[in-house]
Motif scaffolding. Structure first.
Motif, PDB file in Angstrom:
ATOM      1  N   HIS B   6       0.818  -1.219   0.000  1.00 18.39           N
ATOM      2  CA  HIS B   6       0.000   0.000   0.000  1.00 18.39           C
ATOM      3  C   HIS B   6       0.851   1.269   0.000  1.00 18.39           C
ATOM      4  N   LEU B   7       0.136   2.391  -0.132  1.00 19.53           N
ATOM      5  CA  LEU B   7       0.781   3.697  -0.001  1.00 19.53           C
ATOM      6  C   LEU B   7       1.167   3.954   1.449  1.00 19.53           C
ATOM      7  N   THR B   8       2.171   4.781   1.645  1.00 23.12           N
ATOM      8  CA  THR B   8       2.552   5.149   3.015  1.00 23.12           C
ATOM      9  C   THR B   8       1.669   6.304   3.499  1.00 23.12           C
ATOM     10  N   ASP B   9       1.595   6.461   4.823  1.00 26.85           N
ATOM     11  CA  ASP B   9       0.755   7.517   5.397  1.00 26.85           C
ATOM     12  C   ASP B   9       1.207   8.909   4.974  1.00 26.85           C
ATOM     13  N   ASP B  10       2.524   9.115   4.879  1.00 28.44           N
ATOM     14  CA  ASP B  10       2.952  10.475   4.524  1.00 28.44           C
ATOM     15  C   ASP B  10       2.546  10.823   3.090  1.00 28.44           C
ATOM     16  N   LEU B  11       2.562   9.823   2.198  1.00 30.82           N
ATOM     17  CA  LEU B  11       2.113  10.095   0.829  1.00 30.82           C
ATOM     18  C   LEU B  11       0.608  10.354   0.765  1.00 30.82           C
ATOM     19  N   ASP B 144      20.021  -3.570 -11.540  1.00 31.95           N
ATOM     20  CA  ASP B 144      20.170  -3.195 -10.136  1.00 31.95           C
ATOM     21  C   ASP B 144      20.402  -1.690 -10.030  1.00 31.95           C
ATOM     22  N   HIS B 145      19.592  -1.008  -9.272  1.00 29.35           N
ATOM     23  CA  HIS B 145      19.774   0.441  -9.189  1.00 29.35           C
ATOM     24  C   HIS B 145      19.347   0.977  -7.829  1.00 29.35           C
ATOM     25  N   GLY B 146      19.996   2.063  -7.469  1.00 36.40           N
ATOM     26  CA  GLY B 146      19.513   2.819  -6.325  1.00 36.40           C
ATOM     27  C   GLY B 146      19.017   4.136  -6.876  1.00 36.40           C
ATOM     28  N   HIS B 147      18.607   5.053  -6.014  1.00 36.36           N
ATOM     29  CA  HIS B 147      18.141   6.329  -6.556  1.00 36.36           C
ATOM     30  C   HIS B 147      18.390   7.430  -5.552  1.00 36.36           C
ATOM     31  N   PHE B 160       6.018  -8.411 -10.481  1.00 36.67           N
ATOM     32  CA  PHE B 160       7.475  -8.482 -10.370  1.00 36.67           C
ATOM     33  C   PHE B 160       7.872  -8.824  -8.941  1.00 36.67           C
ATOM     34  N   GLN B 161       9.114  -9.243  -8.832  1.00 36.80           N
ATOM     35  CA  GLN B 161       9.645  -9.629  -7.535  1.00 36.80           C
ATOM     36  C   GLN B 161      10.962  -8.898  -7.337  1.00 36.80           C
ATOM     37  N   ASP B 162      11.184  -8.401  -6.152  1.00 36.39           N
ATOM     38  CA  ASP B 162      12.521  -7.885  -5.836  1.00 36.39           C
ATOM     39  C   ASP B 162      12.769  -8.056  -4.350  1.00 36.39           C
ATOM     40  N   GLU B 163      13.795  -7.374  -3.835  1.00 33.53           N
ATOM     41  CA  GLU B 163      14.159  -7.518  -2.428  1.00 33.53           C
ATOM     42  C   GLU B 163      13.008  -7.126  -1.507  1.00 33.53           C
ATOM     43  N   GLY B 164      12.084  -6.291  -2.024  1.00 32.71           N
ATOM     44  CA  GLY B 164      10.966  -5.832  -1.201  1.00 32.71           C
ATOM     45  C   GLY B 164       9.781  -6.788  -1.174  1.00 32.71           C
ATOM     46  N   GLY B 165       9.798  -7.839  -2.011  1.00 31.62           N
ATOM     47  CA  GLY B 165       8.699  -8.792  -2.006  1.00 31.62           C
ATOM     48  C   GLY B 165       8.152  -9.064  -3.389  1.00 31.62           C
ATOM     49  N   TYR B 166       6.935  -9.615  -3.424  1.00 29.52           N
ATOM     50  CA  TYR B 166       6.262  -9.972  -4.671  1.00 29.52           C
ATOM     51  C   TYR B 166       5.142  -8.966  -4.894  1.00 29.52           C
ATOM     52  N   PHE B 167       5.128  -8.334  -6.063  1.00 29.92           N
ATOM     53  CA  PHE B 167       4.164  -7.264  -6.341  1.00 29.92           C
ATOM     54  C   PHE B 167       3.289  -7.640  -7.529  1.00 29.92           C
ATOM     55  N   GLY B 168       1.986  -7.735  -7.287  1.00 22.86           N
ATOM     56  CA  GLY B 168       1.021  -8.037  -8.340  1.00 22.86           C
ATOM     57  C   GLY B 168       0.189  -6.805  -8.655  1.00 22.86           C
ATOM     58  N   ARG B 169      -0.826  -6.973  -9.518  1.00 20.01           N
ATOM     59  CA  ARG B 169      -1.639  -5.832  -9.942  1.00 20.01           C
ATOM     60  C   ARG B 169      -2.198  -5.072  -8.741  1.00 20.01           C
ATOM     61  N   GLY B 170      -1.998  -3.763  -8.759  1.00 15.68           N
ATOM     62  CA  GLY B 170      -2.496  -2.901  -7.690  1.00 15.68           C
ATOM     63  C   GLY B 170      -1.468  -2.643  -6.599  1.00 15.68           C
ATOM     64  N   ASP B 171      -0.469  -3.533  -6.487  1.00 19.60           N
ATOM     65  CA  ASP B 171       0.551  -3.334  -5.449  1.00 19.60           C
ATOM     66  C   ASP B 171       1.485  -2.194  -5.832  1.00 19.60           C
ATOM     67  N   ILE B 172       1.878  -1.415  -4.825  1.00 19.03           N
ATOM     68  CA  ILE B 172       2.808  -0.311  -5.076  1.00 19.03           C
ATOM     69  C   ILE B 172       4.033  -0.469  -4.187  1.00 19.03           C
ATOM     70  N   GLU B 173       5.210  -0.330  -4.788  1.00 17.38           N
ATOM     71  CA  GLU B 173       6.441  -0.365  -4.003  1.00 17.38           C
ATOM     72  C   GLU B 173       6.912   1.065  -3.790  1.00 17.38           C
ATOM     73  N   VAL B 174       7.109   1.420  -2.533  1.00 20.44           N
ATOM     74  CA  VAL B 174       7.613   2.742  -2.196  1.00 20.44           C
ATOM     75  C   VAL B 174       9.068   2.558  -1.800  1.00 20.44           C
ATOM     76  N   ALA B 175       9.991   2.901  -2.703  1.00 20.59           N
ATOM     77  CA  ALA B 175      11.410   2.671  -2.459  1.00 20.59           C
ATOM     78  C   ALA B 175      12.053   3.985  -2.070  1.00 20.59           C
ATOM     79  N   SER B 176      12.709   3.967  -0.932  1.00 24.58           N
ATOM     80  CA  SER B 176      13.373   5.189  -0.492  1.00 24.58           C
ATOM     81  C   SER B 176      14.803   5.190  -1.011  1.00 24.58           C
ATOM     82  N   GLU B 177      15.500   6.225  -0.662  1.00 24.65           N
ATOM     83  CA  GLU B 177      16.843   6.462  -1.153  1.00 24.65           C
ATOM     84  C   GLU B 177      17.792   5.273  -0.964  1.00 24.65           C
ATOM     85  N   ASP B 178      17.656   4.590   0.174  1.00 21.67           N
ATOM     86  CA  ASP B 178      18.672   3.596   0.531  1.00 21.67           C
ATOM     87  C   ASP B 178      18.414   2.215  -0.057  1.00 21.67           C
TER      88      ASP B 178
END
Lengths: 218, 217
Positions: B6-11, B144-147, B160-178
């Motif tokens: 899901h989205l984070t509270d600050d967003l 592989d990238h950071g931002h 898709f799958q990455d270090e943050g988990g498995y993301f299907g339709r509707g899922d949102i990954e919120v990736a921070s700087e690190d």
């Protein structure tokens, strides 16, 4: 469905007591005609009846009351977001015209009048100050059976009122932070955690209303 | 469909307050179109906005204010027609906010190749942040990238799958700087995502660095 009866505010019983009773006993609205006839809101959250009268009966006297209460607040809000007095006056007038024009979109099970008018004022601010479009989520259209349940309306309005009280009772520093966030004086990364705001119950109530809506669309 | 990420509270709060760049607003609105949980959470943040409006000071409206507003609604009322139910394009993959920005359904997207079978289309938003649709062939990895800033990735089709988990339709990954991550599209079908960045991505390794100007990310 309650277009003709919403204005009869001579109902004698305490609106709040009536609302509580309905919630506690899960009593069904048997004939479905009583709708929102009971002047439910003036003691719970003001302005719901007036806004519904604008929506359902195009009631100009009710609109003037809404204008009298919200106009000066919307103007103050817009000035806090960075508009000068003249621009804020002009925009506040446009916000109130939008309230009249879009009243048919007001849903008392999902927002209090101040919440709904806040979203219109906020969109005006983005439009005028940021000169951007604001992408909005896809609409959930009303299904055929989606007339709001009175208990849902009362519950949502009561919780909005509680949220307002909780905001006023927050320690001053924290309240200022939240106000600053809504006035656009903080970037999103500066928005601190919002402990102390009872968002849980209001969120589950809105969630419930959405589920009913989705269900009725099937 | 059950959305798990899901989205984070600050967003959500910043979207409610109207303080986000247009591209971020777009991905928030698109996620909320697919997620009742976040739609309800947004409703509660809007309620905070309503409470702020209620408790803030008042500034008197000017003398003729009411009359001009009444004049405006009288002048309009004859003309305003209630719009008929939306006749907009309905798309199985793209929720309404994206259809608006693309000007049509999935077949209207003007893809550009970004190498390795990956395609992208940048959407027209203000420059503070960038929104792009990504088309990633099944089983393909994005380097592989950071931002430097925020990166938001919303799945519209496939997974898709990455270090943050498995993301299907509707899922949102919120990736921070690190977070350095390597999203890999699920093998079962091609993946379409909406990705929003508020600063250029930084890739590790030579090849991705060469590809970066093409990707524009």
């Amino acid at each position: 469905m309650f277009t003709t009866t919403v204005l009869s505010s001579d109902y004698q019983a305490s609106p709040v007591a009536k609302g509580m009773e309905m919630r506690d006993s899960s009593q069904e609205d048997v004939d479905g005609t009583s709708g929102l006839t009971t002047g439910i809101s003036q003691d719970v959250v003001p302005w719901v009846d007036d806004l519904l009268a604008v929506r359902d009966a195009r009631d100009e006297a009710a609109f003037i009351r809404v204008f009298g209460h919200f106009g000066p607040r919307v103007k103050a809000f817009l000035m806090r977001t960075g508009m000068d007095a003249a621009l804020a006056e002009e925009c506040a007038q446009e916000v109130l015209v939008t309230v009249w024009n879009k009243a048919h979109l007001y849903d008392a099970t999902r927002a209090s009048p101040s919440t709904w008018i806040f979203t219109i004022a906020r969109n005006k601010k983005i439009d005028v100050l940021r000169k951007q479009r604001r992408p909005e989520p896809e609409d959930l259209p009303w299904g055929p059976e989606a007339e709001p349940d009175q208990a849902d309306v009362i519950g949502l309005q009561q919780e909005s009122e509680q949220l307002g009280r909780a905001l006023r009772d927050l320690p001053e520093k924290q309240r200022e932070l939240i106000e600053k966030a809504y006035f656009g004086e903080l970037s999103h990364s500066e928005i601190a955690d919002q402990t102390g705001l009872p968002l849980g119950t209001i969120k589950s109530r809105i969630r419930l209303a959405l589920e009913r809506l989705r269900h009725s669309m099937k | 469909m059950t959305v798990k990420h899901h989205l984070t509270d600050d967003l959500l709060m910043a979207y409610s307050a109207g303080d986000l760049p247009e591209a971020v607003n777009l991905i928030v609105a698109t996620h909320i179109s697919l997620c009742d949980e976040c739609r309800a959470a947004l409703g509660s943040y809007d309620a905070v906005g309503g409470a702020v409006l209620d408790t803030c000071d008042t500034v008197a409206m000017s003398k003729n204010s009411l009359q001009s507003v009444l004049d405006m609604i009288h002048a309009q009322d004859g003309k305003v027609e209630k719009k008929p139910a939306s006749t907009k394009v309905q798309d199985d993959v793209l929720p309404a906010p994206l259809v608006d920005y693309i000007g049509g359904g999935l077949e209207s997207v003007r893809w550009r190749s970004a190498g390795m079978g990956v395609k992208q289309a940048i959407l027209p938003t203000s420059k503070e942040a960038t929104a792009r649709l990504l088309y990633i062939p099944a089983g393909t990895a994005i380097p592989d990238h950071g931002h430097h800033g925020l990166e938001l990735t919303l799945v519209l089709k496939g997974a898709f799958q990455d270090e943050g988990g498995y993301f299907g339709r509707g899922d949102i990954e919120v990736a921070s700087e690190d977070l350095n991550h390597t999203p890999v599209a699920d093998i079962s079908e091609d993946c379409i995502c909406l990705a929003v960045t508020d600063a250029p991505l930084k890739f590790k390794g030579l090849v991705p660095r060469i590809a970066q100007p093409f990707l524009g990310i």
